[in-house]
Motif scaffolding. Structure first.
Motif, PDB file in Angstrom:
ATOM      1  N   GLY A  30       0.815  -1.218   0.000  1.00 56.18           N
ATOM      2  CA  GLY A  30       0.000   0.000   0.000  1.00 56.18           C
ATOM      3  C   GLY A  30       0.844   1.261   0.000  1.00 56.18           C
ATOM      4  O   GLY A  30       0.492   2.258  -0.615  1.00 56.18           O
ATOM      5  N   ASN A  31       1.960   1.217   0.693  1.00 56.73           N
ATOM      6  CA  ASN A  31       2.876   2.357   0.749  1.00 56.73           C
ATOM      7  C   ASN A  31       4.097   2.176  -0.147  1.00 56.73           C
ATOM      8  O   ASN A  31       4.988   3.019  -0.122  1.00 56.73           O
ATOM      9  N   ARG A  32       4.142   1.062  -0.882  1.00 58.16           N
ATOM     10  CA  ARG A  32       5.261   0.751  -1.763  1.00 58.16           C
ATOM     11  C   ARG A  32       6.577   0.843  -0.992  1.00 58.16           C
ATOM     12  O   ARG A  32       7.533   1.460  -1.439  1.00 58.16           O
ATOM     13  N   ALA A  33       6.576   0.220   0.204  1.00 54.99           N
ATOM     14  CA  ALA A  33       7.712   0.389   1.104  1.00 54.99           C
ATOM     15  C   ALA A  33       8.090  -0.916   1.791  1.00 54.99           C
ATOM     16  O   ALA A  33       7.258  -1.807   1.968  1.00 54.99           O
ATOM     17  N   ILE A  34       9.354  -0.973   2.170  1.00 56.71           N
ATOM     18  CA  ILE A  34       9.853  -2.002   3.076  1.00 56.71           C
ATOM     19  C   ILE A  34      10.491  -1.256   4.234  1.00 56.71           C
ATOM     20  O   ILE A  34      11.275  -0.323   4.028  1.00 56.71           O
ATOM     21  N   TRP A  35      10.108  -1.664   5.451  1.00 64.50           N
ATOM     22  CA  TRP A  35      10.666  -1.065   6.653  1.00 64.50           C
ATOM     23  C   TRP A  35      11.479  -2.103   7.403  1.00 64.50           C
ATOM     24  O   TRP A  35      11.040  -3.233   7.586  1.00 64.50           O
ATOM     25  N   ILE A  36      12.650  -1.700   7.851  1.00 66.27           N
ATOM     26  CA  ILE A  36      13.537  -2.545   8.642  1.00 66.27           C
ATOM     27  C   ILE A  36      13.735  -1.838   9.984  1.00 66.27           C
ATOM     28  O   ILE A  36      14.080  -0.644  10.020  1.00 66.27           O
ATOM     29  N   LEU A  37      13.510  -2.573  11.074  1.00 66.19           N
ATOM     30  CA  LEU A  37      13.655  -2.004  12.404  1.00 66.19           C
ATOM     31  C   LEU A  37      15.110  -1.644  12.673  1.00 66.19           C
ATOM     32  O   LEU A  37      16.022  -2.418  12.366  1.00 66.19           O
ATOM     33  N   ASN A  38      15.331  -0.481  13.237  1.00 73.02           N
ATOM     34  CA  ASN A  38      16.665   0.024  13.531  1.00 73.02           C
ATOM     35  C   ASN A  38      17.251  -0.736  14.725  1.00 73.02           C
ATOM     36  O   ASN A  38      16.890  -0.493  15.862  1.00 73.02           O
ATOM     37  N   ARG A  39      18.114  -1.682  14.416  1.00 71.23           N
ATOM     38  CA  ARG A  39      18.816  -2.494  15.419  1.00 71.23           C
ATOM     39  C   ARG A  39      20.210  -2.788  14.896  1.00 71.23           C
ATOM     40  O   ARG A  39      20.492  -2.557  13.727  1.00 71.23           O
ATOM     41  N   GLU A  40      21.024  -3.332  15.751  1.00 70.39           N
ATOM     42  CA  GLU A  40      22.351  -3.788  15.320  1.00 70.39           C
ATOM     43  C   GLU A  40      22.191  -5.173  14.702  1.00 70.39           C
ATOM     44  O   GLU A  40      21.699  -6.087  15.356  1.00 70.39           O
ATOM     45  N   TYR A  41      22.583  -5.313  13.448  1.00 69.36           N
ATOM     46  CA  TYR A  41      22.505  -6.590  12.743  1.00 69.36           C
ATOM     47  C   TYR A  41      23.880  -6.926  12.184  1.00 69.36           C
ATOM     48  O   TYR A  41      24.607  -6.037  11.761  1.00 69.36           O
ATOM     49  N   SER A  42      24.176  -8.210  12.122  1.00 70.63           N
ATOM     50  CA  SER A  42      25.355  -8.593  11.350  1.00 70.63           C
ATOM     51  C   SER A  42      25.005  -8.349   9.884  1.00 70.63           C
ATOM     52  O   SER A  42      23.827  -8.292   9.510  1.00 70.63           O
ATOM     53  N   ASN A  43      26.016  -8.201   9.041  1.00 70.55           N
ATOM     54  CA  ASN A  43      25.758  -7.954   7.616  1.00 70.55           C
ATOM     55  C   ASN A  43      24.954  -9.084   6.984  1.00 70.55           C
ATOM     56  O   ASN A  43      24.048  -8.853   6.190  1.00 70.55           O
ATOM     57  N   ALA A  44      25.270 -10.324   7.337  1.00 77.62           N
ATOM     58  CA  ALA A  44      24.568 -11.476   6.751  1.00 77.62           C
ATOM     59  C   ALA A  44      23.122 -11.543   7.235  1.00 77.62           C
ATOM     60  O   ALA A  44      22.223 -11.873   6.463  1.00 77.62           O
ATOM     61  N   TYR A  45      22.886 -11.240   8.500  1.00 71.06           N
ATOM     62  CA  TYR A  45      21.524 -11.225   9.046  1.00 71.06           C
ATOM     63  C   TYR A  45      20.698 -10.155   8.330  1.00 71.06           C
ATOM     64  O   TYR A  45      19.569 -10.398   7.907  1.00 71.06           O
ATOM     65  N   LEU A  46      21.280  -8.950   8.191  1.00 66.58           N
ATOM     66  CA  LEU A  46      20.579  -7.865   7.515  1.00 66.58           C
ATOM     67  C   LEU A  46      20.273  -8.232   6.066  1.00 66.58           C
ATOM     68  O   LEU A  46      19.185  -7.965   5.563  1.00 66.58           O
ATOM     69  N   LYS A  47      21.218  -8.892   5.409  1.00 68.14           N
ATOM     70  CA  LYS A  47      21.001  -9.312   4.021  1.00 68.14           C
ATOM     71  C   LYS A  47      19.840 -10.298   3.939  1.00 68.14           C
ATOM     72  O   LYS A  47      18.951 -10.163   3.085  1.00 68.14           O
ATOM     73  N   ALA A  48      19.811 -11.280   4.838  1.00 70.03           N
ATOM     74  CA  ALA A  48      18.705 -12.245   4.847  1.00 70.03           C
ATOM     75  C   ALA A  48      17.379 -11.536   5.111  1.00 70.03           C
ATOM     76  O   ALA A  48      16.357 -11.844   4.480  1.00 70.03           O
ATOM     77  N   LEU A  49      17.378 -10.566   6.013  1.00 71.14           N
ATOM     78  CA  LEU A  49      16.166  -9.831   6.345  1.00 71.14           C
ATOM     79  C   LEU A  49      15.665  -9.017   5.153  1.00 71.14           C
ATOM     80  O   LEU A  49      14.470  -9.040   4.826  1.00 71.14           O
ATOM     81  N   VAL A  50      16.549  -8.315   4.471  1.00 67.34           N
ATOM     82  CA  VAL A  50      16.153  -7.515   3.309  1.00 67.34           C
ATOM     83  C   VAL A  50      15.664  -8.428   2.178  1.00 67.34           C
ATOM     84  O   VAL A  50      14.621  -8.176   1.566  1.00 67.34           O
ATOM     85  N   TYR A  51      16.380  -9.509   1.888  1.00 71.46           N
ATOM     86  CA  TYR A  51      15.942 -10.465   0.864  1.00 71.46           C
ATOM     87  C   TYR A  51      14.555 -11.010   1.234  1.00 71.46           C
ATOM     88  O   TYR A  51      13.685 -11.161   0.374  1.00 71.46           O
ATOM     89  N   HIS A  52      14.359 -11.325   2.508  1.00 73.08           N
ATOM     90  CA  HIS A  52      13.084 -11.858   2.994  1.00 73.08           C
ATOM     91  C   HIS A  52      11.947 -10.883   2.679  1.00 73.08           C
ATOM     92  O   HIS A  52      10.926 -11.271   2.094  1.00 73.08           O
ATOM     93  N   GLU A  53      12.124  -9.618   3.047  1.00 72.86           N
ATOM     94  CA  GLU A  53      11.055  -8.634   2.837  1.00 72.86           C
ATOM     95  C   GLU A  53      10.835  -8.351   1.347  1.00 72.86           C
ATOM     96  O   GLU A  53       9.702  -8.182   0.903  1.00 72.86           O
ATOM     97  N   ILE A  54      11.900  -8.326   0.568  1.00 73.46           N
ATOM     98  CA  ILE A  54      11.746  -8.158  -0.882  1.00 73.46           C
ATOM     99  C   ILE A  54      11.004  -9.362  -1.462  1.00 73.46           C
ATOM    100  O   ILE A  54      10.169  -9.215  -2.350  1.00 73.46           O
ATOM    101  N   GLY A  55      11.284 -10.562  -0.942  1.00 71.96           N
ATOM    102  CA  GLY A  55      10.565 -11.763  -1.395  1.00 71.96           C
ATOM    103  C   GLY A  55       9.074 -11.659  -1.155  1.00 71.96           C
ATOM    104  O   GLY A  55       8.266 -12.042  -2.007  1.00 71.96           O
ATOM    105  N   HIS A  56       8.686 -11.137   0.009  1.00 72.52           N
ATOM    106  CA  HIS A  56       7.263 -10.914   0.277  1.00 72.52           C
ATOM    107  C   HIS A  56       6.695  -9.906  -0.717  1.00 72.52           C
ATOM    108  O   HIS A  56       5.648 -10.138  -1.325  1.00 72.52           O
ATOM    109  N   TYR A  57       7.384  -8.774  -0.861  1.00 72.94           N
ATOM    110  CA  TYR A  57       6.869  -7.665  -1.662  1.00 72.94           C
ATOM    111  C   TYR A  57       6.800  -7.995  -3.154  1.00 72.94           C
ATOM    112  O   TYR A  57       5.781  -7.786  -3.793  1.00 72.94           O
ATOM    113  N   MET A  58       7.883  -8.500  -3.696  1.00 69.40           N
ATOM    114  CA  MET A  58       7.974  -8.695  -5.151  1.00 69.40           C
ATOM    115  C   MET A  58       7.299  -9.969  -5.646  1.00 69.40           C
ATOM    116  O   MET A  58       6.755  -9.991  -6.745  1.00 69.40           O
ATOM    117  N   PHE A  59       7.367 -11.023  -4.844  1.00 76.05           N
ATOM    118  CA  PHE A  59       6.927 -12.325  -5.336  1.00 76.05           C
ATOM    119  C   PHE A  59       5.818 -12.946  -4.503  1.00 76.05           C
ATOM    120  O   PHE A  59       5.419 -14.069  -4.755  1.00 76.05           O
TER     121      PHE A  59
END
Length: 158
Positions: free
Chosen positions: A88-117
């Motif tokens: 509805g807002n054409r957005a992905i939001w990620i909570l501001n926390r300390e993440y390892s780079n790999a964790y953040l990558k999995a999280l972003v891929y996860h949310e893009i997977g929901h949104y795009m596919f």
């Protein structure tokens, strides 16, 4: 009078279609350089399976690190939720926390997977699991195993 109403409705419809097409011509606004790099990786991974990630990502207006995940009328935000995709807002939001780079990558891929596919939660310890694994080193150690599963889901869903 009916003629003018019909022409007005057609004009509004054409205007909306043109606006929608124009919206998909720019990359989303991203407020974190780590996420910019992850989105570039995602585009490359999409390219590897024959999907134009450069074009796809333009269906989003923003990928933003936020201090609180916005709630909508029908949303239930849980205390453990660290990301959200919102068409509805054409957005992905990620909570501001300390993440390892790999964790953040999995999280972003996860949310893009929901949104795009429209991918659903599935599996344990995978990118589309209902809970992103917080065990240190999990994604670094398993990325080569879980990425192909994610990419296959994206390929099937397109």
């Amino acid at each position: 009078m009916k003629y003018l109403v019909n022409i007005s409705l057609i004009g509004v419809l054409v205007g909306y279609i043109m606006w929608s097409l124009n919206q998909n011509q720019v990359d989303p606004v991203i407020n974190d350089t780590r996420i910019e790099a992850i989105v570039e990786d995602w585009k490359n991974d999409m390219r590897s399976i024959g999907i134009n990630g450069d074009e796809k990502i333009r269906y989003l207006d923003q990928i933003t690190i936020v201090d609180q995940i916005p709630e909508g009328m029908l949303d239930r935000i849980t205390p453990t939720q660290v990301g959200k995709s919102d068409r509805g807002n054409r957005a992905i939001w990620i909570l501001n926390r300390e993440y390892s780079n790999a964790y953040l990558k999995a999280l972003v891929y996860h949310e893009i997977g929901h949104y795009m596919f429209d991918l659903h939660h599935e599996g344990k310890g995978q990118i589309m699991s209902s809970h992103i694994v917080e065990e240190p080193g999990h994604y670094e150690s398993n990325w080569e195993l879980i990425l192909p599963i994610y990419l296959e889901k994206c390929k099937q869903a397109r």
